[in-house]
Design a protein around this motif. Structure first.
Motif, PDB file in Angstrom:
ATOM      1  N   ARG A   8       0.846  -1.076  -0.061  1.00 12.75           N
ATOM      2  CA  ARG A   8       0.034   0.019  -0.110  1.00 12.75           C
ATOM      3  C   ARG A   8       1.001   1.329  -0.010  1.00 12.75           C
ATOM      4  O   ARG A   8       0.511   2.430  -0.747  1.00 12.75           O
ATOM      5  CB  ARG A   8      -0.944   0.159   1.108  1.00 12.75           C
ATOM      6  CG  ARG A   8      -1.778  -1.045   1.121  1.00 12.75           C
ATOM      7  CD  ARG A   8      -3.335  -0.902   2.132  1.00 12.75           C
ATOM      8  NE  ARG A   8      -2.422  -0.972   3.669  1.00 12.75           N
ATOM      9  CZ  ARG A   8      -2.414  -2.162   4.304  1.00 12.75           C
ATOM     10  NH1 ARG A   8      -2.954  -3.346   3.740  1.00 12.75           N
ATOM     11  NH2 ARG A   8      -2.013  -2.251   5.624  1.00 12.75           N
TER      12      ARG A   8
ATOM     13  N   ARG B 242       2.329   2.043  -3.685  1.00  9.88           N
ATOM     14  CA  ARG B 242       1.052   2.569  -4.346  1.00  9.88           C
ATOM     15  C   ARG B 242       0.985   4.011  -3.975  1.00  9.88           C
ATOM     16  O   ARG B 242       1.044   4.801  -4.942  1.00  9.88           O
ATOM     17  CB  ARG B 242      -0.104   1.908  -4.255  1.00  9.88           C
ATOM     18  CG  ARG B 242      -1.206   2.517  -4.885  1.00  9.88           C
ATOM     19  CD  ARG B 242      -2.688   1.517  -5.055  1.00  9.88           C
ATOM     20  NE  ARG B 242      -3.565   2.220  -5.798  1.00  9.88           N
ATOM     21  CZ  ARG B 242      -4.137   3.361  -5.231  1.00  9.88           C
ATOM     22  NH1 ARG B 242      -4.278   3.334  -3.817  1.00  9.88           N
ATOM     23  NH2 ARG B 242      -5.501   3.747  -5.982  1.00  9.88           N
TER      24      ARG B 242
ATOM     25  N   ALA C 176       2.684  -4.830  -8.955  1.00  6.89           N
ATOM     26  CA  ALA C 176       2.279  -3.458  -8.347  1.00  6.89           C
ATOM     27  C   ALA C 176       2.379  -2.543  -9.441  1.00  6.89           C
ATOM     28  O   ALA C 176       1.643  -1.561  -9.812  1.00  6.89           O
ATOM     29  CB  ALA C 176       2.962  -2.912  -7.248  1.00  6.89           C
TER      30      ALA C 176
ATOM     31  N   VAL D 234      -0.256  -2.863 -12.476  1.00 11.57           N
ATOM     32  CA  VAL D 234      -1.527  -2.106 -12.241  1.00 11.57           C
ATOM     33  C   VAL D 234      -1.405  -0.694 -11.843  1.00 11.57           C
ATOM     34  O   VAL D 234      -2.556   0.134 -12.672  1.00 11.57           O
ATOM     35  CB  VAL D 234      -2.009  -2.499 -10.784  1.00 11.57           C
ATOM     36  CG1 VAL D 234      -3.442  -1.864 -10.395  1.00 11.57           C
ATOM     37  CG2 VAL D 234      -2.295  -4.179 -10.714  1.00 11.57           C
ATOM     38  N   LEU D 235      -0.282  -0.160 -11.554  1.00 12.53           N
ATOM     39  CA  LEU D 235      -0.097   1.278 -11.246  1.00 12.53           C
ATOM     40  C   LEU D 235      -0.181   1.898 -12.740  1.00 12.53           C
ATOM     41  O   LEU D 235      -0.527   2.927 -12.718  1.00 12.53           O
ATOM     42  CB  LEU D 235       0.996   1.743 -10.562  1.00 12.53           C
ATOM     43  CG  LEU D 235       0.752   1.333  -9.065  1.00 12.53           C
ATOM     44  CD1 LEU D 235       2.120   1.445  -8.329  1.00 12.53           C
ATOM     45  CD2 LEU D 235      -0.068   2.642  -8.282  1.00 12.53           C
TER      46      LEU D 235
ATOM     47  N   GLU E  71      -3.445   2.571 -13.966  1.00 15.98           N
ATOM     48  CA  GLU E  71      -4.485   3.185 -13.260  1.00 15.98           C
ATOM     49  C   GLU E  71      -3.672   4.937 -13.546  1.00 15.98           C
ATOM     50  O   GLU E  71      -4.646   5.784 -13.775  1.00 15.98           O
ATOM     51  CB  GLU E  71      -3.941   3.116 -11.430  1.00 15.98           C
ATOM     52  CG  GLU E  71      -4.784   4.175 -10.708  1.00 15.98           C
ATOM     53  CD  GLU E  71      -4.629   3.686  -9.242  1.00 15.98           C
ATOM     54  OE1 GLU E  71      -5.485   4.652  -8.521  1.00 15.98           O
ATOM     55  OE2 GLU E  71      -3.669   3.088  -8.987  1.00 15.98           O
TER      56      GLU E  71
ATOM     57  N   GLU F  64      -7.355   1.208  -6.485  1.00 17.86           N
ATOM     58  CA  GLU F  64      -6.954   0.432  -5.092  1.00 17.86           C
ATOM     59  C   GLU F  64      -7.271  -1.019  -5.206  1.00 17.86           C
ATOM     60  O   GLU F  64      -6.826  -2.048  -5.028  1.00 17.86           O
ATOM     61  CB  GLU F  64      -7.381   1.172  -4.239  1.00 17.86           C
ATOM     62  CG  GLU F  64      -7.042   0.519  -2.818  1.00 17.86           C
ATOM     63  CD  GLU F  64      -7.574   1.481  -1.600  1.00 17.86           C
ATOM     64  OE1 GLU F  64      -7.260   1.053  -0.389  1.00 17.86           O
ATOM     65  OE2 GLU F  64      -8.308   2.313  -1.872  1.00 17.86           O
TER      66      GLU F  64
ATOM     67  N   PHE G 289      -5.332  -3.221  -7.457  1.00 11.88           N
ATOM     68  CA  PHE G 289      -4.035  -3.329  -6.895  1.00 11.88           C
ATOM     69  C   PHE G 289      -4.027  -4.170  -6.122  1.00 11.88           C
ATOM     70  O   PHE G 289      -3.237  -5.226  -5.914  1.00 11.88           O
ATOM     71  CB  PHE G 289      -3.611  -2.035  -6.359  1.00 11.88           C
ATOM     72  CG  PHE G 289      -2.261  -1.863  -5.728  1.00 11.88           C
ATOM     73  CD1 PHE G 289      -1.122  -1.463  -6.721  1.00 11.88           C
ATOM     74  CD2 PHE G 289      -1.954  -2.293  -4.598  1.00 11.88           C
ATOM     75  CE1 PHE G 289       0.120  -1.537  -6.146  1.00 11.88           C
ATOM     76  CE2 PHE G 289      -0.747  -2.196  -4.040  1.00 11.88           C
ATOM     77  CZ  PHE G 289       0.279  -1.851  -4.887  1.00 11.88           C
TER      78      PHE G 289
ATOM     79  N   THR H 174      -1.860  -8.046  -6.398  1.00 12.06           N
ATOM     80  CA  THR H 174      -0.720  -8.141  -5.496  1.00 12.06           C
ATOM     81  C   THR H 174      -1.189  -9.346  -4.750  1.00 12.06           C
ATOM     82  O   THR H 174      -0.264 -10.116  -4.299  1.00 12.06           O
ATOM     83  CB  THR H 174      -0.615  -6.917  -4.438  1.00 12.06           C
ATOM     84  OG1 THR H 174      -1.634  -6.371  -4.032  1.00 12.06           O
ATOM     85  CG2 THR H 174       0.037  -6.111  -5.498  1.00 12.06           C
TER      86      THR H 174
END
Length: 206
Positions: free
Chosen positions: A101, A104, A172, A175-176, A179, A190, A193, A197
């Protein structure tokens, strides 16, 4: 819109010392990169935005190309500080999730640096060996957390700690990237993510 330094920001940073000055200059350079693209990363353009002389910049960075390298190293240094600040606690699995977390949160809080860190913001930039080593070291805390999960029996005893770390990082980042590209708006980022993960970690469960 061209990036500008806040009124007096350079002067205040200069008064606080070299470390604060360098951080302020890198923040301004990152803002220029986001606003105007990689062509803006010149000594003259940065000097104008920071309201300082090019002599100051050459003293801090040495050469134009060194600005991108400095942004790269600063991005990973900020990531390391963010990860180091996560409370360890008694539950190794929760600690590993908390680090995810934090990763991110750092990516979303430092978008201009994040782009340089992962090669998308400045085409053609290739970090040198020292910079890559510093980047790898920034993930040591994640690697240590994965090792703690193996030792506690949360993950398989034969799980390779480096593989766990690399797959979590890859999940990670994937996905980021989506996003940041606007494909997972709002709370969806979120949610995706956490799901991906968790799926990466599931491959190493007993």
């Amino acid at each position: 819109m061209p990036a500008k330094s806040p009124t007096g920001a350079f002067a205040r940073a200069q008064a606080q010392g070299e470390a604060a000055l360098r951080t302020a200059l890198l923040d301004i350079a990152a803002g220029l990169l986001a606003a105007e693209g990689p062509a803006a990363l010149t000594m003259r353009r940065l000097a104008t935005a920071a309201d300082c002389s090019t002599t100051v910049l050459y003293r801090q960075f040495g050469a134009k190309d060194a600005i991108t390298a400095a942004l790269y190293r600063e991005g990973f240094a900020r990531l390391r500080r963010r990860l180091d600040a996560v409370p360890r606690g008694d539950d190794p699995a929760e600690y590993l999730a908390a680090l995810g977390r934090a990763y991110r949160a750092n990516a979303l809080a430092e978008p201009n640096f994040y782009g340089v860190m992962h090669g998308e913001a400045v085409p053609g930039f290739v970090p040198d060996e020292e910079s890559r080593a510093a980047a790898a070291a920034s993930l040591d805390v994640l690697r240590d957390a994965a090792r703690a999960c193996v030792e506690a029996g949360v993950l398989r005893p034969d799980a390779d700690v480096d593989e766990v770390t690399d797959l979590l990082w890859a999940a990670a980042h994937g996905v980021l990237s989506l996003e940041r590209g606007g494909h997972f708006p709002g709370a969806l980022g979120e949610q995706r993510f956490r799901a991906l993960t968790r799926a990466a970690v599931a491959a190493f469960l007993p």
